[in-house]
Design a protein around this motif. Structure first.
Motif, mmCIF file in Angstrom:
data_model
loop_
_atom_site.group_PDB
_atom_site.id
_atom_site.type_symbol
_atom_site.label_atom_id
_atom_site.label_comp_id
_atom_site.label_asym_id
_atom_site.label_seq_id
_atom_site.Cartn_x
_atom_site.Cartn_y
_atom_site.Cartn_z
ATOM 1 N N PRO A 326 0.820 -1.215 0.000
ATOM 2 C CA PRO A 326 0.000 0.000 0.000
ATOM 3 C C PRO A 326 0.856 1.269 0.000
ATOM 4 C CG PRO A 326 0.125 -0.899 2.207
ATOM 5 C CD PRO A 326 0.842 -1.875 1.324
ATOM 6 N N GLY A 327 0.213 2.356 -0.392
ATOM 7 C CA GLY A 327 0.837 3.662 -0.261
ATOM 8 C C GLY A 327 1.808 4.044 -1.359
ATOM 9 N N ARG A 328 1.941 3.213 -2.399
ATOM 10 C CA ARG A 328 2.876 3.564 -3.472
ATOM 11 C C ARG A 328 2.397 4.814 -4.213
ATOM 12 N NH1 ARG A 328 3.106 -1.533 -7.097
ATOM 13 N NH2 ARG A 328 0.968 -1.703 -6.280
ATOM 14 N N LEU A 329 3.360 5.618 -4.638
ATOM 15 C CA LEU A 329 3.060 6.852 -5.347
ATOM 16 C C LEU A 329 3.997 6.989 -6.536
ATOM 17 C CD1 LEU A 329 1.532 9.656 -5.335
ATOM 18 C CD2 LEU A 329 3.527 10.532 -4.085
ATOM 19 N N VAL A 330 3.456 7.426 -7.658
ATOM 20 C CA VAL A 330 4.264 7.799 -8.817
ATOM 21 C C VAL A 330 4.002 9.270 -9.092
ATOM 22 C CG1 VAL A 330 4.290 5.482 -9.802
ATOM 23 C CG2 VAL A 330 2.486 7.091 -10.474
ATOM 24 N N ALA A 331 4.969 9.937 -9.745
ATOM 25 C CA ALA A 331 4.834 11.378 -9.942
ATOM 26 C C ALA A 331 5.428 11.796 -11.268
ATOM 27 C CB ALA A 331 5.523 12.136 -8.801
ATOM 28 N N THR A 332 4.847 12.834 -11.836
ATOM 29 C CA THR A 332 5.384 13.445 -13.043
ATOM 30 C C THR A 332 5.009 14.922 -13.029
ATOM 31 O OG1 THR A 332 5.629 13.200 -15.438
ATOM 32 C CG2 THR A 332 3.408 12.982 -14.543
ATOM 33 N N THR A 333 5.352 15.630 -14.097
ATOM 34 C CA THR A 333 5.127 17.065 -14.130
ATOM 35 C C THR A 333 3.905 17.420 -14.968
ATOM 36 O OG1 THR A 333 6.454 17.470 -16.119
ATOM 37 C CG2 THR A 333 7.621 17.371 -14.011
ATOM 38 N N ILE A 334 3.488 18.663 -14.865
ATOM 39 C CA ILE A 334 2.310 19.113 -15.598
ATOM 40 C C ILE A 334 2.555 19.178 -17.099
ATOM 41 C CG2 ILE A 334 1.375 20.419 -13.663
ATOM 42 C CD1 ILE A 334 2.516 22.955 -14.973
ATOM 43 N N VAL A 335 3.807 19.119 -17.545
ATOM 44 C CA VAL A 335 4.078 19.156 -18.983
ATOM 45 C C VAL A 335 4.291 17.756 -19.562
ATOM 46 C CG1 VAL A 335 5.092 21.443 -18.772
ATOM 47 C CG2 VAL A 335 6.593 19.444 -18.805
ATOM 48 N N SER A 336 4.282 16.750 -18.720
ATOM 49 C CA SER A 336 4.459 15.377 -19.182
ATOM 50 C C SER A 336 3.114 14.751 -19.525
ATOM 51 C CB SER A 336 5.181 14.547 -18.115
ATOM 52 O OG SER A 336 6.435 15.114 -17.788
ATOM 53 N N SER A 337 3.150 13.578 -20.130
ATOM 54 C CA SER A 337 1.934 12.932 -20.609
ATOM 55 C C SER A 337 0.973 12.594 -19.468
ATOM 56 C CB SER A 337 2.289 11.652 -21.361
ATOM 57 O OG SER A 337 1.122 10.942 -21.720
ATOM 58 N N SER A 338 -0.316 12.692 -19.776
ATOM 59 C CA SER A 338 -1.345 12.287 -18.817
ATOM 60 C C SER A 338 -1.459 10.770 -18.704
ATOM 61 C CB SER A 338 -2.702 12.874 -19.220
ATOM 62 O OG SER A 338 -3.083 12.406 -20.515
ATOM 63 N N LEU A 339 -0.702 10.039 -19.517
ATOM 64 C CA LEU A 339 -0.765 8.576 -19.483
ATOM 65 C C LEU A 339 -0.432 8.031 -18.100
ATOM 66 C CD1 LEU A 339 -0.953 5.765 -20.809
ATOM 67 C CD2 LEU A 339 1.422 6.050 -21.555
ATOM 68 N N LEU A 340 0.507 8.658 -17.390
ATOM 69 C CA LEU A 340 0.917 8.120 -16.096
ATOM 70 C C LEU A 340 -0.259 8.028 -15.137
ATOM 71 C CD1 LEU A 340 3.306 7.099 -14.409
ATOM 72 C CD2 LEU A 340 3.584 9.436 -13.549
ATOM 73 N N SER A 341 -1.159 8.986 -15.174
ATOM 74 C CA SER A 341 -2.302 8.927 -14.264
ATOM 75 C C SER A 341 -3.190 7.733 -14.573
ATOM 76 C CB SER A 341 -3.106 10.229 -14.349
ATOM 77 O OG SER A 341 -3.637 10.418 -15.641
ATOM 78 N N GLY A 350 -1.259 5.827 -6.159
ATOM 79 C CA GLY A 350 -1.431 7.267 -6.261
ATOM 80 C C GLY A 350 -0.574 7.866 -7.357
ATOM 81 N N CYS A 351 -1.030 8.995 -7.890
ATOM 82 C CA CYS A 351 -0.280 9.693 -8.926
ATOM 83 C C CYS A 351 -0.320 11.193 -8.624
ATOM 84 C CB CYS A 351 -0.857 9.431 -10.316
ATOM 85 S SG CYS A 351 0.035 10.228 -11.662
ATOM 86 N N ALA A 352 0.844 11.827 -8.598
ATOM 87 C CA ALA A 352 0.937 13.251 -8.313
ATOM 88 C C ALA A 352 1.487 14.000 -9.518
ATOM 89 C CB ALA A 352 1.845 13.488 -7.107
ATOM 90 N N GLN A 353 1.019 15.231 -9.702
ATOM 91 C CA GLN A 353 1.548 16.130 -10.725
ATOM 92 C C GLN A 353 2.223 17.313 -10.050
ATOM 93 O OE1 GLN A 353 -1.264 17.582 -13.608
ATOM 94 N NE2 GLN A 353 -0.720 15.998 -15.056
ATOM 95 N N THR A 354 3.382 17.717 -10.587
ATOM 96 C CA THR A 354 4.141 18.817 -10.011
ATOM 97 C C THR A 354 4.530 19.808 -11.106
ATOM 98 O OG1 THR A 354 6.378 17.924 -10.338
ATOM 99 C CG2 THR A 354 5.148 17.115 -8.428
#
Length: 544
Positions: A326-341, A350-354
């Motif tokens: 549990p609790g795993r998180l992946v992250a990418t930036t607002i200019v990267s592809s929305s595919l990660l979400s 979880g998926c975060a945008q920065t």
């Protein structure tokens, strides 16, 4: 010539310890060259969240020994005596000199200064900060900038690049520094190869799985990545990669490429030629400080490079298949592809945008987050395991190991990375991205273009209606303020526009999302046409 600029130049000359920049400045003064003096003294390099970066030369608007000594003194003032700082450097012009100057100045301020044993990748420095329980780190590098540039990147004790308000405190302390020739110097410590061994031990587990049969063509682009990558491959049990001979050794002139950046046209030509000659399964490249990793794949028509987003999606699923709990998180930036979400949702994580930059990606979710993977479309990746990220910054060496493991696993199943991309397109829709990047000679042109978009927001971009427009200049509910315009378009497409933080460029990030209703090739063609129309529309609007 402006008398005030001449006076400032003479004051600079009196404290400059470098005979090369002293000679440069004397020649400018003797020639009464007002333009050259204005370029060097009418402004200064600003210390920000990326530290310092600029062209080598005399004066406060250039990278030189005085600028570096002032930066080191500012850092020392913020840290205070009794602290510990690790210093790394790449193989660019003056990098070793700037590293030694930093170490001597910090030591003179009562701070223990440890210098990496030789020119090494940036991720080794980022790793070393935490491994040695240091209070800060300094990396002398300009990454993939042109040969005449250098830079100065600062890390905090958590192994991450600095963010506000630390950068502002250091900048203010730099402004308060007087003459550098009066500042005390001290002895510093040269670290041994043990720190490189520790880094390799930390990243070897990123070669997830046990498949190892793979033929690799590789280039470090005249940077510092080759030795560390070759040792990492050996430690993980992979066959040695075949490296482009003319680009293997570090060379600050970067003689075989116009720009030492794997994303630039022509930069990968020699590596792709080598891949063709040896029938490589994949092509790997690092940028000069080896914090980025580019990947090429074999196709029926020869090898082609993957986009940063294509690789970002592949590595995300690879990491999520090999981590659990549990609790795993992946992250990418607002200019990267929305595919990660979409990938994250499929795997229940979880998926975060920065904002752009690994200083933000590695802080996604807060200090207690279980971040196992982060990436940005500009070929930056940080791969983790169940234990988390071994490097809290982008890491071109660890990424290369993860990619090799993924490609070897696919090869054992009779498949390729292209097959895995097609699988993702069928499952999540084809997410195609591209970038419109415009280099300018005058930064005011970028400001004017952003003002035009703000004063007359588009209602359509290409074939897509604009469903929502967001100006991040004042921030948002989940993002701090930034000079960024974001447009959400019909059909899942999006456009993000922002000035580059490190180069005189305006960057537009485009994404089209197309469902695969027939073949992946048909969806890819539709997406390419959509991106082309969006790019043409934006080019006309920006008028640069």
């Amino acid at each position: 010539m402006d008398d005030n600029l001449r006076r400032r130049a003479e004051e600079w000359l009196a404290q400059d310890p470098d005979p090369e920049t002293r000679e440069e400045l004397r020649a400018i003064l003797a020639a009464d060259d007002g333009d050259a003096l204005t370029a060097r003294f009418a402004a200064k390099l600003e210390f920000g969240t990326a530290g310092l970066r600029g062209e080598l030369g005399a004066g406060p608007n250039r990278m030189n020994r005085v600028t570096v000594l002032r930066a080191a003194a500012g850092l020392a003032a913020v840290l205070g005596p009794g602290r510990r700082v690790v210093i790394g450097y790449d193989a660019r012009y003056k990098s070793d000199v700037f590293a030694r100057d930093t170490a001597a100045l910090l030591s003179g301020a009562g701070i223990r200064a440890d210098v990496l044993p030789r020119p090494l990748p940036t991720p080794v420095l980022a790793f070393a900060v935490r491994h040695l329980d240091a209070d800060a780190g300094v990396m002398v590098t300009a990454s993939h900038n042109p040969p005449r540039d250098n830079g100065y990147k600062v890390y905090w004790g958590d192994g991450r690049q600095i963010v506000p308000p630390i950068d502002k405190r250091i900048s203010a302390a730099i402004d308060a520094v007087g003459r550098v020739d009066t500042l005390p110097r001290g002895d510093w410590n040269l670290l041994g190869e043990e720190i490189v061994d520790a880094y390799l031990a930390a990243v070897t587990p990123l070669a997830l799985g046990d498949a190892r049969d793979l033929r690799v063509a590789y280039t470090p682009l005249h940077g510092v990545g080759a030795d560390t990558l070759e040792r990492a491959f050996a430690a993980a049990g992979f066959p040695a990669p075949r490296t482009v001979p003319s680009q293997h050794a570090p060379d600050p002139a970067f003689p075989t490429v116009a720009f030492p950046n794997p994303e630039e046209p022509g930069a990968m030509d020699l590596a792709l030629d080598l891949a063709h000659r040896i029938d490589a399964d994949i092509v790997l490249a690092n940028d000069p400080d080896a914090d980025r990793c580019a990947v090429g794949v074999r196709t029926p028509d020869g090898h082609r490079m993957l986009t940063g987003d294509e690789l970002g999606g592949l590595l995300a699923e690879h990491v999520l298949r090999h981590t659990s709990g549990p609790g795993r998180l992946v992250a990418t930036t607002i200019v990267s592809s929305s595919l990660l979400s979409r990938i994250a949702a499929e795997h229940g994580v979880g998926c975060a945008q920065t904002l752009t930059g690994f200083k933000w990606i590695t802080r996604a979710g807060g200090d207690d987050a279980r971040l196992v993977y982060g990436y940005e479309e500009a070929l930056g990746y940080s791969v983790g395991t169940d234990a988390g990220l071994p490097v809290r910054d982008k890491d071109g060496i660890g990424t290369a190991l993860a990619v090799a493991a993924l490609a070897a696993d696919a090869k054992r199943a009779g498949r390729t990375l292209l097959d895995l991309l097609d699988d993702q397109a069928r499952r999540y829709g084809l997410h195609a991205t591209s970038q419109l990047s415009i280099r300018v000679a005058d930064l005011s042109l970028i400001e004017a273009a952003m003002d035009r978009l703000r004063s007359a927001p588009p209602t359509r971009i290409g074939e897509h209606a604009v469903e929502a427009a967001e100006d991040l200049r004042t921030g948002s509910a989940d993002l701090p303020p930034a000079d960024v315009l974001r447009y959400r378009l019909a059909g899942g497409a999006r456009v993000v526009v922002r000035p580059s933080g490190t180069e005189p460029k305006l960057k537009c990030y485009l994404e089209a999302v197309v469902p695969v209703t027939a073949t992946v090739e048909e969806a890819r063609a539709r997406a390419a046409q959509s991106l082309k129309e969006m790019e043409h529309d934006l080019s006309a609007r920006l008028a640069l």
